[in-house]
Design an enzyme around this catalytic site. Structure first.
Site, mmCIF file in Angstrom:
data_model
loop_
_atom_site.group_PDB
_atom_site.id
_atom_site.type_symbol
_atom_site.label_atom_id
_atom_site.label_comp_id
_atom_site.label_asym_id
_atom_site.label_seq_id
_atom_site.Cartn_x
_atom_site.Cartn_y
_atom_site.Cartn_z
ATOM 1 N N THR A 274 79.048 32.037 8.846
ATOM 2 C CA THR A 274 77.856 32.007 8.005
ATOM 3 C C THR A 274 77.048 33.285 8.108
ATOM 4 O O THR A 274 77.130 33.994 9.118
ATOM 5 C CB THR A 274 76.963 30.814 8.422
ATOM 6 O OG1 THR A 274 75.871 30.690 7.503
ATOM 7 C CG2 THR A 274 76.397 30.971 9.821
ATOM 8 N N THR B 10 77.096 29.235 3.947
ATOM 9 C CA THR B 10 78.050 29.198 5.040
ATOM 10 C C THR B 10 79.340 28.863 4.347
ATOM 11 O O THR B 10 79.314 28.385 3.217
ATOM 12 C CB THR B 10 77.640 28.064 5.997
ATOM 13 O OG1 THR B 10 76.350 28.343 6.481
ATOM 14 C CG2 THR B 10 78.599 27.865 7.131
HETATM 15 O O1 DON Z 1 74.282 27.596 11.740
HETATM 16 C C1 DON Z 1 73.765 26.818 10.954
HETATM 17 O O2 DON Z 1 73.674 25.631 11.157
HETATM 18 C C2 DON Z 1 73.257 27.346 9.622
HETATM 19 N N1 DON Z 1 72.900 28.726 9.747
HETATM 20 C C3 DON Z 1 74.302 27.120 8.594
HETATM 21 C C4 DON Z 1 73.862 27.530 7.220
HETATM 22 C C5 DON Z 1 74.565 26.818 6.151
HETATM 23 O O3 DON Z 1 75.392 25.980 6.366
HETATM 24 C C6 DON Z 1 74.143 27.173 4.784
HETATM 25 N N2 DON Z 1 74.999 26.549 3.823
HETATM 26 N N3 DON Z 1 74.785 25.802 2.999
#
Ligand code: DON
EC number: 2.3.2.2
Length: 581
Positions: free
Chosen positions: A408, A390
């Protein structure tokens, strides 16, 4: 270990400053959910800050923002230019094929735009379960069936149409240039690509598109340039209809669920942000389908309620980590039970951030030892039907407008599927649904019926793009990636700045840790600032298990003191900052 694999003083009685008496009455009687003001184009405003500023995940996006701001664009124009640029130059997370949230403060008013992916119309509750009702490993993470209907282009279109000052073409232009002419690949991007390539091997067409993405190379993406050109020419329709939509639905046919109808129907939604007062600041943050805003407000307020217990406890000492884990336990118990897409499920937002409720939760914290995990249950007393990447960016313009945007494709490079002919990397956001009650997703978090899969539903998120204001002026713009670590990371940085008066770069660089109820009494630590030596021994003596994780966020933040913006990019990533006169 990649995320893909493992994944003060407080015066909350005082209502935040509000524009009208009616709004104040609303906020007092309904907790902190306040109506968003009606549609308003940005009025010409005098400059109120000494400069504009950005904190973003890479230098190309910072250049794009600078260009757009110098052309007379505002924070929203710059944000949209950043989002499109990162889709080209930060393909592990920047995207056209994913979704996200944008928190805005424009003309002294708060707004929130939800452009989260939705489940395809053909999605079903048990689509990731086998005949025995067990979750099929990897199915919601890799390949076509992991993909939710993308929201990013609709989100950028809605935001720019409503608040931008420049022509749409101007904000898409920098991204087209990077896709056409190429950009220099960083070491970190290649490392992430190599790790993702192992995960996707034999499952997707990832390698055939990204095989040449090696450090030092000038990487060009002509198919993506053509897609961006269609978006530049036709707006959101250049993605959701016509050639791009055809390419996506053709790629899906026989493999995944997304159809041209899914694409045509998709629209970003303006929602009421979660609003709360804390420590003399007004917090403007993400409502459901994010769990993050509610989680952040609960964390900040519970810590404030426990100020006597936190008094004289040094930052990041064993006792500090213990008290914070106790708070986090309760926040994650609520998250698993009550949170989901508000269009499908009535989320009790006002109750969850109600002062008396949070005070009651705080009183359950055991200052001496970890509470038994099983005893920490959702707190409202009713049961009501919830890889890495993300990226977040923060922007302020000299007129005092702010954009806090997190978007993301979920895991690094999403599902690993790149749409043939369009160069669009598709998300694996379906993993954020609860495939089966009680079974953890990539981030180890569990959910209930509130976050079960349903056609057109948005999966529960942790993304928490946040703005703090004081006396109606922006004080901080903050956010980060990190899945379920997102709001615990933001909480720690806000607390470091305002409770511990740390300079911003130190507050961002300081050690971060994470606890989320499950696994029981487990504190996650990061290689950047490990928990080791005496501190580790003290925590183990209290009954905690310490677990290493690869990643605990990549904060992009701007703090404004008086009239001067100070941006900071997390030293954990390849982010950069700019102050633009
Ligand atoms: O929406 C969410 O909470 C997750 N799909 C976010 C993914 C994320 O932050 C990955 N990064 N490290």
């Amino acid at each position: 270990m990649s995320m893909k694999k493992s994944m003060s003083s407080l015066h909350r009685a005082r209502p935040f400053a509000l524009g009208t008496l009616a709004a104040a009455a609303f906020s007092l009687s309904f907790g902190f959910v306040e109506s968003t003001p009606a549609y308003a184009k940005v009025a010409p405003q005098p400059a109120v800050l000494t400069a504009s500023a950005v904190a973003v995940a890479d230098k190309f996006a910072a250049d794009a923002a600078e260009q757009v701001l110098k052309e007379g664009g505002n924070a929203v124009d710059a944000a949209v230019a950043i989002a499109f640029t990162l889709a080209v130059t930060y393909p592990e997370a920047g995207n056209l094929g994913g979704g996200g949230f944008m928190t805005l403060y424009v003309d002294h008013r708060p707004y929130f735009l939800d452009y989260r992916e939705r489940a395809p119309i053909a999605a079903t509750k048990n689509m990731y379960l086998d005949d025995k009702g067990e979750v099929i490993k990897g199915m919601s993470l890799y390949g076509y069936r992991a993909v939710g209907v993308p929201g990013t282009v609709s989100g950028m279109w809605e935001a720019q149409k409503r608040f931008g000052k420049l022509k749409w073409k101007q904000v898409v232009a920098p991204a087209i240039k990077y896709a056409q002419d190429g950009f220099e690949v960083s070491d970190q991007l290649q490392e992430r690509k190599d790790a993702a390539s192992k995960d996707f091997a034999g499952k997707t067409n990832f390698d055939s598109y990204f095989g040449g993405l090696n450090k030092g190379v000038n990487f060009k993406q002509p198919e993506l340039a053509a897609t961006l050109q269609r978006i530049s020419d036709k707006g959101a329709k250049g993605f959701y209809e016509g050639q791009t939509a055809d390419l996506i639905s053709t790629a899906m046919a026989g493999h995944g669920l997304i159809t041209s109808q899914d694409l045509k129907e998709y629209k970003a939604v303006w929602r009421q942000p979660v609003l709360a007062s804390w420590n003399g600041y007004r917090i403007i943050t993400a409502p459901p389908p994010s769990s993050g805003g509610i989680g952040l407000v609960q964390l900040l307020k519970m810590k404030a309620d426990l100020k006597d217990k936190y008094a004289n406890v040094p930052l990041n000492s064993a006792q500090y980590i213990h008290l914070t884990a106790e708070i986090e336990k309760r926040v994650f118990a609520d998250r698993a039970q009550y949170l989901g897409d508000p269009d499908f499920y009535k989320v009790p937002i006002a109750q969850l951030i109600d002062d008396d409720y949070i005070l009651k939760r705080a009183s359950e914290v055991n200052p001496d030892a970890p509470s038994d995990t099983k005893s920490v249950v959702p707190g409202l007393g009713t049961t009501m039907p919830e890889k890495a990447e993300t990226t977040h960016f923060s922007v302020v313009d000299k007129w005092g407008n702010a954009v806090s945007n997190t978007y993301t494709i979920n895991g690094y490079f999403g599902s690993g599927v790149v749409v043939d002919g369009a160069g669009v990397v598709l998300n694996d956001e379906m993993d954020d649904f609860s495939s089966k009650p009680g079974v953890a997703n990539m981030f180890g978090v569990v959910g209930s019926d509130a976050n079960a899969i349903e056609p057109r539903k948005r999966p529960l998120s942790s993304m928490t793009p946040t703005i703090l204001t004081k006396d109606d002026q922006v004080a901080m713009v903050i956010g980060t990636p990190g899945g379920s670590r997102i709001f615990t990371s933001i909480f720690q940085v806000i607390s470091n700045v305002y409770d511990f008066s740390m300079p911003l770069p130190e507050a961002v660089a300081a050690m971060r840790f994470h606890h989320q109820l499950l696994p029981p009494n487990t504190i996650f630590w990061e290689p950047y600032k490990p928990i080791e030596g005496d501190l580790a021994k003290q925590l183990e003596a209290k009954g905690y298990t310490l677990t290493k994780q690869g990643f605990n966020g990549d904060i992009q933040v701007i703090k404004i003191d008086d009239k001067t913006p100070e941006p900071a990019a997390d030293p954990r990533g390849r982010g950069v900052t700019r102050v633009i006169q």
